[in-house]
Design a protein around this motif. Structure first.
Motif, PDB file in Angstrom:
ATOM      1  N   GLU A 132      -6.229  22.868  -5.759  1.00  0.00           N
ATOM      2  CA  GLU A 132      -6.433  22.515  -7.176  1.00  0.00           C
ATOM      3  C   GLU A 132      -7.483  23.352  -7.600  1.00  0.00           C
ATOM      4  OE1 GLU A 132      -5.386  20.252  -9.309  1.00  0.00           O
ATOM      5  OE2 GLU A 132      -3.996  19.329  -8.052  1.00  0.00           O
ATOM      6  N   GLY A 133      -7.612  23.932  -8.631  1.00  0.00           N
ATOM      7  CA  GLY A 133      -8.645  24.700  -9.596  1.00  0.00           C
ATOM      8  C   GLY A 133      -9.115  26.040  -8.369  1.00  0.00           C
ATOM      9  N   LEU A 134      -8.557  26.447  -7.565  1.00  0.00           N
ATOM     10  CA  LEU A 134      -9.024  27.561  -6.688  1.00  0.00           C
ATOM     11  C   LEU A 134      -9.438  28.556  -7.356  1.00  0.00           C
ATOM     12  CD1 LEU A 134      -9.520  27.486  -3.566  1.00  0.00           C
ATOM     13  CD2 LEU A 134      -7.441  28.925  -3.305  1.00  0.00           C
ATOM     14  N   SER A 135     -10.697  29.289  -6.993  1.00  0.00           N
ATOM     15  CA  SER A 135     -11.137  30.454  -7.848  1.00  0.00           C
ATOM     16  C   SER A 135     -11.817  31.234  -6.846  1.00  0.00           C
ATOM     17  CB  SER A 135     -12.024  30.318  -8.966  1.00  0.00           C
ATOM     18  OG  SER A 135     -11.354  29.236  -9.924  1.00  0.00           O
ATOM     19  N   LEU A 136     -11.660  32.545  -6.935  1.00  0.00           N
ATOM     20  CA  LEU A 136     -12.446  33.729  -6.060  1.00  0.00           C
ATOM     21  C   LEU A 136     -13.112  34.652  -7.238  1.00  0.00           C
ATOM     22  CD1 LEU A 136     -13.231  34.749  -3.228  1.00  0.00           C
ATOM     23  CD2 LEU A 136     -11.222  35.910  -3.322  1.00  0.00           C
TER      24      LEU A 136
ATOM     25  N   SER B  46      -8.656  33.020 -10.653  1.00  0.00           N
ATOM     26  CA  SER B  46      -9.258  32.067 -11.275  1.00  0.00           C
ATOM     27  C   SER B  46      -8.328  30.601 -11.333  1.00  0.00           C
ATOM     28  CB  SER B  46     -10.209  31.968 -12.342  1.00  0.00           C
ATOM     29  OG  SER B  46      -9.458  32.769 -13.626  1.00  0.00           O
ATOM     30  N   ASP B  47      -8.603  29.749 -11.168  1.00  0.00           N
ATOM     31  CA  ASP B  47      -8.209  28.233 -11.675  1.00  0.00           C
ATOM     32  C   ASP B  47      -6.592  28.407 -11.072  1.00  0.00           C
ATOM     33  OD1 ASP B  47      -8.126  25.810 -12.610  1.00  0.00           O
ATOM     34  OD2 ASP B  47      -7.539  26.410 -14.688  1.00  0.00           O
ATOM     35  N   ILE B  48      -6.574  28.424  -9.746  1.00  0.00           N
ATOM     36  CA  ILE B  48      -5.129  28.440  -9.134  1.00  0.00           C
ATOM     37  C   ILE B  48      -4.996  26.983  -8.645  1.00  0.00           C
ATOM     38  CG2 ILE B  48      -3.667  29.285  -7.504  1.00  0.00           C
ATOM     39  CD1 ILE B  48      -4.173  31.439  -9.645  1.00  0.00           C
ATOM     40  N   SER B  49      -3.632  26.328  -9.344  1.00  0.00           N
ATOM     41  CA  SER B  49      -3.284  25.109  -8.717  1.00  0.00           C
ATOM     42  C   SER B  49      -1.977  25.180  -8.209  1.00  0.00           C
ATOM     43  CB  SER B  49      -3.298  24.040  -9.873  1.00  0.00           C
ATOM     44  OG  SER B  49      -4.937  23.813  -9.918  1.00  0.00           O
ATOM     45  N   LEU B  50      -1.534  24.832  -7.163  1.00  0.00           N
ATOM     46  CA  LEU B  50      -0.096  24.932  -6.612  1.00  0.00           C
ATOM     47  C   LEU B  50       0.084  24.060  -5.470  1.00  0.00           C
ATOM     48  CD1 LEU B  50      -0.066  26.509  -3.808  1.00  0.00           C
ATOM     49  CD2 LEU B  50      -0.667  28.487  -4.984  1.00  0.00           C
ATOM     50  N   THR B  51       1.402  23.612  -5.303  1.00  0.00           N
ATOM     51  CA  THR B  51       1.718  22.578  -4.194  1.00  0.00           C
ATOM     52  C   THR B  51       2.963  23.251  -3.256  1.00  0.00           C
ATOM     53  OG1 THR B  51       3.323  21.527  -5.395  1.00  0.00           O
ATOM     54  CG2 THR B  51       1.148  20.490  -5.482  1.00  0.00           C
TER      55      THR B  51
ATOM     56  N   VAL C 257       9.360  29.482  -7.620  1.00  0.00           N
ATOM     57  CA  VAL C 257       8.509  30.709  -7.677  1.00  0.00           C
ATOM     58  C   VAL C 257       7.479  30.548  -8.478  1.00  0.00           C
ATOM     59  CG1 VAL C 257       8.771  33.037  -8.775  1.00  0.00           C
ATOM     60  CG2 VAL C 257      10.796  31.957  -7.433  1.00  0.00           C
ATOM     61  N   LEU C 258       6.111  31.210  -8.301  1.00  0.00           N
ATOM     62  CA  LEU C 258       4.863  31.171  -9.183  1.00  0.00           C
ATOM     63  C   LEU C 258       4.582  32.572  -9.610  1.00  0.00           C
ATOM     64  CD1 LEU C 258       2.516  29.050  -6.785  1.00  0.00           C
ATOM     65  CD2 LEU C 258       4.293  27.983  -8.631  1.00  0.00           C
ATOM     66  N   VAL C 259       4.582  33.077 -10.829  1.00  0.00           N
ATOM     67  CA  VAL C 259       4.138  34.377 -11.105  1.00  0.00           C
ATOM     68  C   VAL C 259       2.809  34.713 -11.335  1.00  0.00           C
ATOM     69  CG1 VAL C 259       4.891  36.042 -13.014  1.00  0.00           C
ATOM     70  CG2 VAL C 259       6.567  34.492 -12.000  1.00  0.00           C
ATOM     71  N   MET C 260       2.027  35.608 -11.026  1.00  0.00           N
ATOM     72  CA  MET C 260       0.655  35.817 -11.267  1.00  0.00           C
ATOM     73  C   MET C 260       0.449  37.146 -12.209  1.00  0.00           C
ATOM     74  SD  MET C 260      -1.485  34.617  -7.724  1.00  0.00           S
ATOM     75  CE  MET C 260      -2.967  35.156  -8.827  1.00  0.00           C
ATOM     76  N   ARG C 261      -0.565  36.838 -12.945  1.00  0.00           N
ATOM     77  CA  ARG C 261      -0.885  38.287 -13.826  1.00  0.00           C
ATOM     78  C   ARG C 261      -2.305  38.228 -13.949  1.00  0.00           C
ATOM     79  NH1 ARG C 261       1.894  37.850 -18.364  1.00  0.00           N
ATOM     80  NH2 ARG C 261       0.133  36.863 -19.576  1.00  0.00           N
ATOM     81  N   GLU C 262      -2.908  39.176 -13.745  1.00  0.00           N
ATOM     82  CA  GLU C 262      -4.433  39.172 -13.626  1.00  0.00           C
ATOM     83  C   GLU C 262      -5.305  38.151 -13.372  1.00  0.00           C
ATOM     84  OE1 GLU C 262      -4.581  40.323 -17.779  1.00  0.00           O
ATOM     85  OE2 GLU C 262      -4.046  42.085 -17.631  1.00  0.00           O
ATOM     86  N   GLY C 263      -4.964  37.651 -12.041  1.00  0.00           N
ATOM     87  CA  GLY C 263      -5.766  36.744 -11.533  1.00  0.00           C
ATOM     88  C   GLY C 263      -5.336  35.201 -11.752  1.00  0.00           C
ATOM     89  N   ARG C 264      -4.244  35.078 -12.733  1.00  0.00           N
ATOM     90  CA  ARG C 264      -3.999  33.797 -12.995  1.00  0.00           C
ATOM     91  C   ARG C 264      -2.391  33.493 -13.094  1.00  0.00           C
ATOM     92  NH1 ARG C 264      -7.560  31.001 -16.081  1.00  0.00           N
ATOM     93  NH2 ARG C 264      -9.316  31.871 -16.817  1.00  0.00           N
ATOM     94  N   LEU C 265      -2.198  32.127 -12.704  1.00  0.00           N
ATOM     95  CA  LEU C 265      -0.768  31.813 -12.699  1.00  0.00           C
ATOM     96  C   LEU C 265      -0.174  31.698 -13.954  1.00  0.00           C
ATOM     97  CD1 LEU C 265      -0.452  29.013  -9.826  1.00  0.00           C
ATOM     98  CD2 LEU C 265       0.393  31.338 -10.007  1.00  0.00           C
TER      99      LEU C 265
END
Length: 522
Positions: A271-275, A280-285, A475-483
């Motif tokens: 939940e809301g994982l950021s580095l 930033s703001d990565i949420s997944l299960t 599948v989760l797609v990321m671009r520039e640090g965000r889902l």
């Protein structure tokens, strides 16, 4: 590109045997001036041994090598280089502390009255880089300060400095981004236009199609196909020649019915994982028995997400929960105790003890289990490791062998096996098939799917979109640090994913938002 009929290299019935292993078993190969000759084969097929025979590192037991029409014996790397054969290995053999010019002329520096003629060396290095179309690389810069793509150019420059007639390139694109691969191809074409022959080794079929002229296939140390047309030979045939399988069996069959997961009880909940500076703001299960794939361009933050979940990086915000327990930030030990295992992208430097035997690498994560009053029970280690490696079809399955002697695909099996022995609930895989050929990939895919069928949750990162779509349930797609997108794998196609990761969305904002996971930015 026009290919001449001049054969610069011909191998006939070349044999090389090591104790207990016949690495080359009558190999046939011919390479023409000015062509890109692609060499295909599974890990363990004999490609590496063949490279070492041509580069002078190994001497064949029998067979004939004709170089420029004459019988040749390359009994040392220096002999091969003087003859005009240069090799660029996947792991570049440059000296980071030396300058670009010093690396290009390493071992044959120009001299003047007994001293190194540095001005001549710099001028020659600049000329060579200009021939490669990269005059912008400073010849006085330390090689260790250059990016991977520039280092590869320096390696090619070294080959030109010795007036190479044949350039052998081992997985040259493995560490390059997409635009860098295009630049590599441009340089290869420039070299072949000058009459230089290139042996190009890659497991990526799309590269073979684009850059190759002819293809030779090895399997179990033998030539199973020679001089096939790289552009027109069906992929099905190439795969079959390498593995004995057809292309349909590369990905394991997914369950016929979609498993319904309890959304209130995920195995992993982020939940809301950021580095800072990464994502930033990565949420997944991830649920038990589910394979979730993350894809995106290099630099999108996908690998850093896995490393942060595993505790190898300390998150600046957000939570990671396994079962019902929140993990302490930045603690690998807490992650392992919670049942998380990880196979990192750089397996040789980050996951394996290359000089240690296979069994010690398999038992590493649970080493304390094999300790008795201050001593290690090596016999029990070997027994337990053999149970794991037999199930993974490790080849050769001698757990006493140093792990560095294994092919890339078998080394990856060892890393995965380590976590199987530890009873892992959640497996994180970062580029699980990097540098692995089609046959070994199929075996790894079967292993991953079997683990999921047994209830292990899998979260994987891959640069190859077909791999993510073919193996994952979701599948989760990321671009520039965000889902930017989450969807079942069968609802996505390669074109849509590439559009999402590269340039924006073919979908309108409403559609994108409706498919993004809760708490993520569209």
């Amino acid at each position: 590109m026009t290919i001449t009929d001049d054969i610069v290299l011909r191998l006939t019935d070349v044999v090389k045997t090591f104790p207990g292993v016949r690495a080359l078993d009558g190999v046939q190969l011919e390479v023409r001036a000015g062509e890109v000759h692609c060499l295909l084969g599974q890990n363990g097929a004999g490609k590496s041994t063949l490279i070492k025979v041509l580069s002078g590192a190994h001497t064949p037991d029998s067979g004939e090598i004709l170089w420029l029409g004459q019988p040749a014996a390359f009994n040392s790397p220096q002999t091969a280089m003087k003859a005009g054969i240069a090799t660029i290995y996947q792991e570049l053999d440059l000296v980071d502390g030396l300058s670009v010019a010093e690396n290009i002329y390493l071992g044959h520096e120009p001299h003047n009255a007994g001293f190194v003629a540095r001005r001549t060396m710099r001028r020659g290095a600049a000329e060579i880089l200009g021939r490669l179309g990269h005059a912008e690389i400073p010849v006085g810069r330390e090689v260790g300060k250059l990016p991977a793509a520039a280092k590869q150019i320096v390696s090619m420059g070294r080959a030109l400095s010795r007036e190479a007639r044949l350039l052998i390139m081992d997985e040259p694109s493995a560490v390059l981004a997409h635009d860098e691969v295009e630049n590599l191809f441009r340089m290869v074409r420039a070299l072949t236009a000058q009459g230089i022959a290139v042996i190009y080794i890659s497991h990526r079929m799309e590269e073979i199609r684009e850059i190759g002229d002819r293809v030779t296939v090895l399997k179990d140390g033998r030539t199973t196909a020679a001089n096939l047309d790289a552009k027109t030979t069906p992929t099905r045939e190439l795969v079959s020649r390498m593995t004995g399988r057809t292309i349909e069996y590369v990905f394991p069959e997914k369950p016929e019915t979609t498993q319904v997961y309890d959304k209130d009880a995920p195995l992993l909940q982020v939940e809301g994982l950021s580095l800072d500076g990464r994502f930033s703001d990565i949420s997944l299960t991830v649920h038990a028995g589910e394979i979730v794939g993350i894809t995106g361009l290099v630099g999108s933050g996908r690998s850093e997400v896995l490393e942060t979940i595993f505790g190898a990086r300390r998150a600046t915000a957000g939570t990671v929960v396994v079962g019902n327990k929140a993990l302490r930030r930045g603690s690998v030990n807490a992650a392992v105790k919670a049942g998380i295992g990880m196979a990192p992208e750089e397996r040789k430097s980050q996951a394996l003890l290359l000089g240690e035997p296979i069994y010690r690498n398999v038992t590493l994560a649970g080493f304390a289990r094999f300790a008795r009053v201050g001593f290690t029970d090596s016999g029990r280690e070997r027994v337990e490791a053999e149970k794991i490696t037999q199930g993974l079809d490790l080849r050769p399955n001698d757990v006493r062998r140093p792990v560095r002697t294994l092919s890339g695909g078998n080394q990856q099996k060892v890393v995965v096996g380590r976590w199987l022995l530890g009873g892992t609930k959640l497996l994180l895989l970062d580029e699980p098939t990097r540098g692995v050929d089609v046959g070994a990939r199929a075996e790894l895919y079967q292993v991953i799917r079997r683990l999921a069928d047994e209830g292990v949750g899998v979260l994987l990162v891959s640069s190859e979109v077909p791999e993510v779509l073919g193996l994952s349930d979701r599948v989760l797609v990321m671009r520039e640090g965000r889902l930017v997108r989450e969807a079942p794998a069968d609802e996505l196609d390669e074109d849509t994913v590439l559009d999402l990761v590269m340039a924006g969305s073919l979908l309108d904002g409403a559609d994108l938002a409706s498919t993004a996971p809760e708490g993520t930015a569209a």
